[in-house]
Design a protein around this motif. Structure first.
Motif, mmCIF file in Angstrom:
data_model
loop_
_atom_site.group_PDB
_atom_site.id
_atom_site.type_symbol
_atom_site.label_atom_id
_atom_site.label_comp_id
_atom_site.label_asym_id
_atom_site.label_seq_id
_atom_site.Cartn_x
_atom_site.Cartn_y
_atom_site.Cartn_z
ATOM 1 N N GLU A 14 2.836 -8.917 -2.928
ATOM 2 C CA GLU A 14 1.655 -8.839 -3.073
ATOM 3 C C GLU A 14 0.910 -8.955 -1.828
ATOM 4 O O GLU A 14 -0.432 -8.532 -1.588
ATOM 5 C CB GLU A 14 1.296 -10.140 -3.793
ATOM 6 C CG GLU A 14 -0.348 -10.183 -4.031
ATOM 7 C CD GLU A 14 -0.708 -11.452 -5.202
ATOM 8 O OE1 GLU A 14 -1.839 -11.722 -5.249
ATOM 9 O OE2 GLU A 14 0.391 -12.252 -5.330
ATOM 10 N N LEU A 15 1.390 -9.743 -0.857
ATOM 11 C CA LEU A 15 0.684 -9.729 0.595
ATOM 12 C C LEU A 15 0.716 -8.608 1.142
ATOM 13 O O LEU A 15 -0.090 -8.153 1.837
ATOM 14 C CB LEU A 15 1.442 -10.979 1.422
ATOM 15 C CG LEU A 15 1.169 -11.018 2.682
ATOM 16 C CD1 LEU A 15 -0.524 -11.731 2.771
ATOM 17 C CD2 LEU A 15 1.636 -12.180 3.375
ATOM 18 N N VAL A 16 1.891 -7.883 1.198
ATOM 19 C CA VAL A 16 2.246 -6.497 2.081
ATOM 20 C C VAL A 16 1.007 -5.628 1.382
ATOM 21 O O VAL A 16 0.482 -4.893 2.380
ATOM 22 C CB VAL A 16 3.468 -6.077 1.880
ATOM 23 C CG1 VAL A 16 3.613 -4.646 2.432
ATOM 24 C CG2 VAL A 16 4.311 -6.956 2.537
ATOM 25 N N THR A 17 0.687 -5.232 0.310
ATOM 26 C CA THR A 17 -0.194 -4.576 -0.202
ATOM 27 C C THR A 17 -1.588 -4.899 -0.457
ATOM 28 O O THR A 17 -2.310 -4.037 -0.991
ATOM 29 C CB THR A 17 0.260 -4.022 -1.683
ATOM 30 O OG1 THR A 17 0.495 -5.219 -2.614
ATOM 31 C CG2 THR A 17 1.955 -3.590 -1.421
ATOM 32 N N HIS A 18 -1.938 -6.315 0.257
ATOM 33 C CA HIS A 18 -3.435 -6.593 -0.058
ATOM 34 C C HIS A 18 -3.971 -5.663 0.979
ATOM 35 O O HIS A 18 -3.703 -5.833 2.117
ATOM 36 C CB HIS A 18 -3.413 -8.051 0.313
ATOM 37 C CG HIS A 18 -4.594 -8.573 -0.218
ATOM 38 N ND1 HIS A 18 -5.752 -8.682 0.543
ATOM 39 C CD2 HIS A 18 -4.899 -9.423 -1.215
ATOM 40 C CE1 HIS A 18 -6.751 -9.071 -0.192
ATOM 41 N NE2 HIS A 18 -6.076 -9.882 -1.256
#
Length: 455
Positions: A14-18
């Motif tokens: 989730e963090l990488v694609t935010h």
């Protein structure tokens, strides 16, 4: 990201694609790091983002291309322009070179003409860089396993390197051959001024030296253990500080102390002097204080955020370059006002130096990048300097620095009052004062002596 991927894979994906996280990484020019994180997660969304980034940067070297232009293209390709922060202008004309140095670099020095650079570190090697090609010109094996200091002669003829507790060595700048003889002895630190003054310091013995001539000048024992040095632009004032917070000003020519500041509240990490000796900048782990000289009155105090590297600042005639995490903030030396901010480094800045002539600013980042900036393009009007304070009295002094007029102690004040008093002066007869005291003893209790009446 590696730890987050193995501890919480869903949170990592989730963090990488935010969008906000991706935009921040791109604007800090960490494209390769972003690609590594996207590949590590391996989700369909991260794979699609990595493919879009590769389409933009394929066929070109990100290290050569303008980072600001590359960041704008990536933000447009990923549709992150709306969520990205306002872009920081990249002053392309202000950057002289961006050489990549080893991660264990401990010291570096730039030649006075700004064409080549020397670095030393914990790998025993001395590297000479050509700034025009940003490549290593020569690698020399040093005499010791770990080197802590290096410096280049003002004329560019040779450079020296040394280690703690060991004798310094010198090499020819053209041939790279060892220079013999080089008798300056141990060198803990050395400082230079634009007029060619070069002073080395031996912390163990507390002596000052001239690397150009090899002569050493003895100083008082209280100079032992000094860890920081700064030299004024005219080469006439040397500031020295130690881990206890003691700061003193010295005459580098005679080796005599001229002024002693009150003890500072913490260990000193760096010192900086005005070109005319009118103020001094003292940095510790918490703050940077700019004090007037010789009064010691505080002009202003800076408390930058970030790591301990924030006090590894550089001093110009009119501004201070203060590292703040991955930024360099330029503050005025008159009131501490923020003049500009350099926000182009990838990681935290470990150190920030200024060339002896003040024409180049060199912040060293944690990502092994040493950026060489042209100071004339960073701050408008930085060529102006504060006027020299000149005092001319009855004696034939051509020029007297402001700190030459030292504050008087109680004893010196009493001596001055005695010298100016009409009652004091050389006694012609040794027995005169004794006769006066004996005359006062013969007076009766009710009789007032002539001395008392005169008083």
């Amino acid at each position: 990201m590696w730890h987050l991927r193995h501890c919480a894979p869903e949170a990592a994906a989730e963090l990488v694609t935010h969008p906000h996280w991706q935009a921040a990484r791109i604007q800090r020019f960490e494209v390769q790091g972003l690609l590594t994180d996207l590949t590590l997660v391996g989700s369909p969304e991260s794979s699609a983002t990595a493919s879009a980034i590769n389409d933009v940067i394929s066929g070109q070297d990100p290290a050569v291309r303008d980072p600001g232009e590359l960041a704008r293209d990536l933000l447009r390709a990923l549709g992150l322009t709306a969520v990205a922060a306002p872009a920081v202008p990249w002053p392309r004309s202000a950057v002289r070179a961006v050489p990549r140095v080893p991660p264990y670099t401990r010291d570096f020095a730039l030649s006075l003409d700004g064409t080549w650079l020397v670095t030393v570190g914990r790998d025993r090697l001395i590297r000479v860089y050509d700034l025009a090609t940003q490549s290593v010109r020569r690698v020399i094996e040093g005499p010791y396993d770990s080197l802590s200091h290096c410096s280049i002669a003002p004329d560019g003829g040779f450079f020296m390197a040394g280690a703690v507790g060991e004798r310094a060595r010198a090499w020819d700048a053209v041939s790279g051959e060892k220079r013999h003889p080089f008798t300056v002895g141990e060198v803990w630190k050395s400082v230079q001024s634009p007029n060619g003054t070069w002073i080395s310091y031996d912390m163990r013995t507390g002596t000052l030296g001239n690397p150009l001539t090899g002569k050493r000048r003895g100083t008082a024992p209280r100079t032992k253990g000094m860890t920081q040095m700064a030299l004024s632009a005219d080469g006439g004032t040397l500031a020295m500080g130690n881990a206890k917070g003691d700061v003193s000003l010295w005459d580098p020519r005679s080796g005599k102390r001229r002024f002693q500041l009150p003890r500072q509240p913490a260990e000193i990490n760096r010192l900086g002097l005005a070109g005319n000796g009118s103020w001094i900048a003292i940095g510790d782990l918490n703050e940077i204080r700019v004090l007037e000289l010789p009064s010691g009155r505080a002009r202003f105090t800076l408390k930058p955020g970030g790591t301990t590297g924030s006090t590894r600042y550089a001093v110009h005639a009119n501004w201070l370059a203060v590292p703040d995490r991955h930024r360099v903030r330029i503050h005025s030396t008159r009131d501490g006002a923020l003049l500009s901010t350099l926000d182009v480094h990838r990681n935290s800045i470990l150190d920030c130096r200024l060339s002896p002539d003040g024409k180049h600013l060199m912040p060293l980042g944690d990502g092994e990048l040493l950026m060489v900036w042209d100071t004339t393009a960073l701050v408008p009007g930085n060529a102006q300097s504060e006027p020299l304070r000149v005092w001319q009295g009855a004696r034939s002094f051509k020029r007297i620095e402001s700190w030459h007029v030292l504050p008087l102690t109680r004893l010196s004040c009493a001596v001055v009052r005695c010298l100016w008093s009409p009652k004091c002066g050389p006694t012609t007869t040794p027995s005169g004062p004794r006769r006066k005291r004996s005359a006062r003893r013969r007076n009766s209790p009710g009789q007032v002596s002539s001395d008392a009446r005169r008083r």
